[in-house]
Design a protein around this motif. Structure first.
Motif, PDB file in Angstrom:
ATOM      1  N   ASN A  24       2.193   0.466   1.223  1.00 13.10           N
ATOM      2  CA  ASN A  24       1.181   1.503   1.013  1.00 13.10           C
ATOM      3  C   ASN A  24       1.863   2.864   1.094  1.00 13.10           C
ATOM      4  N   ASN A  25       1.585   3.709   0.128  1.00  9.12           N
ATOM      5  CA  ASN A  25       2.107   5.081   0.131  1.00  9.12           C
ATOM      6  C   ASN A  25       0.956   6.045   0.310  1.00  9.12           C
ATOM      7  N   GLY A  26       1.216   7.151   0.944  1.00  2.04           N
ATOM      8  CA  GLY A  26       0.175   8.153   1.119  1.00  2.04           C
ATOM      9  C   GLY A  26       0.758   9.534   1.262  1.00  2.04           C
ATOM     10  N   ASN A  27      -0.116  10.525   1.163  1.00  2.00           N
ATOM     11  CA  ASN A  27       0.319  11.886   1.428  1.00  2.00           C
ATOM     12  C   ASN A  27      -0.847  12.715   1.936  1.00  2.00           C
TER      13      ASN A  27
ATOM     14  N   GLN B 111       2.644  19.717   3.582  1.00  2.00           N
ATOM     15  CA  GLN B 111       2.672  18.549   2.724  1.00  2.00           C
ATOM     16  C   GLN B 111       3.460  17.472   3.441  1.00  2.00           C
ATOM     17  N   SER B 112       2.952  16.271   3.428  1.00  2.00           N
ATOM     18  CA  SER B 112       3.588  15.158   4.097  1.00  2.00           C
ATOM     19  C   SER B 112       3.431  13.915   3.237  1.00  2.00           C
ATOM     20  N   LYS B 113       4.490  13.120   3.149  1.00  2.00           N
ATOM     21  CA  LYS B 113       4.454  11.854   2.410  1.00  2.00           C
ATOM     22  C   LYS B 113       4.954  10.760   3.332  1.00  2.00           C
ATOM     23  N   TYR B 114       4.398   9.582   3.172  1.00  2.00           N
ATOM     24  CA  TYR B 114       4.843   8.477   4.011  1.00  2.00           C
ATOM     25  C   TYR B 114       4.705   7.158   3.268  1.00  2.00           C
ATOM     26  N   GLY B 115       5.402   6.176   3.778  1.00  2.00           N
ATOM     27  CA  GLY B 115       5.283   4.806   3.314  1.00  2.00           C
ATOM     28  C   GLY B 115       5.097   3.908   4.517  1.00  2.00           C
TER      29      GLY B 115
ATOM     30  N   ASP C 173       9.038   2.222   5.354  1.00  2.00           N
ATOM     31  CA  ASP C 173       8.505   3.111   6.393  1.00  2.00           C
ATOM     32  C   ASP C 173       9.079   4.523   6.324  1.00  2.00           C
ATOM     33  N   GLY C 174       9.357   5.007   5.104  1.00  2.00           N
ATOM     34  CA  GLY C 174       9.866   6.367   4.960  1.00  2.00           C
ATOM     35  C   GLY C 174       8.797   7.410   5.264  1.00  2.00           C
ATOM     36  N   TRP C 175       9.253   8.593   5.673  1.00  2.00           N
ATOM     37  CA  TRP C 175       8.315   9.663   6.028  1.00  2.00           C
ATOM     38  C   TRP C 175       9.030  11.001   5.894  1.00  2.00           C
TER      39      TRP C 175
END
Length: 143
Positions: A56-59, A34-38, A5-7
């Protein structure tokens, strides 16, 4: 299983206002991000055990810029504004979306006595160009 759950996010922007003459004013402003999350997703399945859990990873990334010119004189006003936005959303397991949006509009108005009279508000051009890829929600992943 770990939380996954990183962000993190990064944002920046600017705005500049300029009045070259008493009747004219200019504004230029913009933003980037820019944003990244898990995250850990659980989706239903038609097969036992009837759900699948996976990381799931996203940005999200993009930016925009806006320019505006205003002209005012005794009894009337006029403005022209242009805007451009670029956005990319990548939710890697679910969808990817990319859009470019351009908008240009103008308006004119006048004051007659104590009454305000709008001569018009026109959208000169507005369009969006984008691509979207959507994946099915039912997965057969093996952990």
């Amino acid at each position: 299983m770990t939380a996954h759950d990183g962000w993190d996010a990064l944002r920046g922007g600017f705005r500049a206002d300029w009045t070259p003459t008493g009747a004219d004013s200019l504004t230029l402003q913009g933003d980037i991000y820019q944003s990244k999350y898990g995250e850990t997703l659980t989706v239903p399945s038609l097969n036992a055990p009837y759900s699948n859990t996976f990381p799931n990873n996203g940005n999200y990334s993009g930016g925009n810029i806006l320019g505006r010119w205003n002209h005012s004189s005794e009894g009337s006003s006029m403005s022209l504004q242009m805007y451009y936005d670029n956005t990319t959303i990548a939710d890697n397991s679910l969808f990817v979306d990319h859009q470019n949006i351009f908008d240009m509009d103008s308006s004119m108005g006048s004051v007659l006595g104590i009454r305000s009279n709008s001569c018009g508000d026109w959208v000169i051009a507005r369009f969006a160009i984008g691509t979207t890829r959507v994946s099915p929600f039912l997965y057969s992943r093996i952990s």
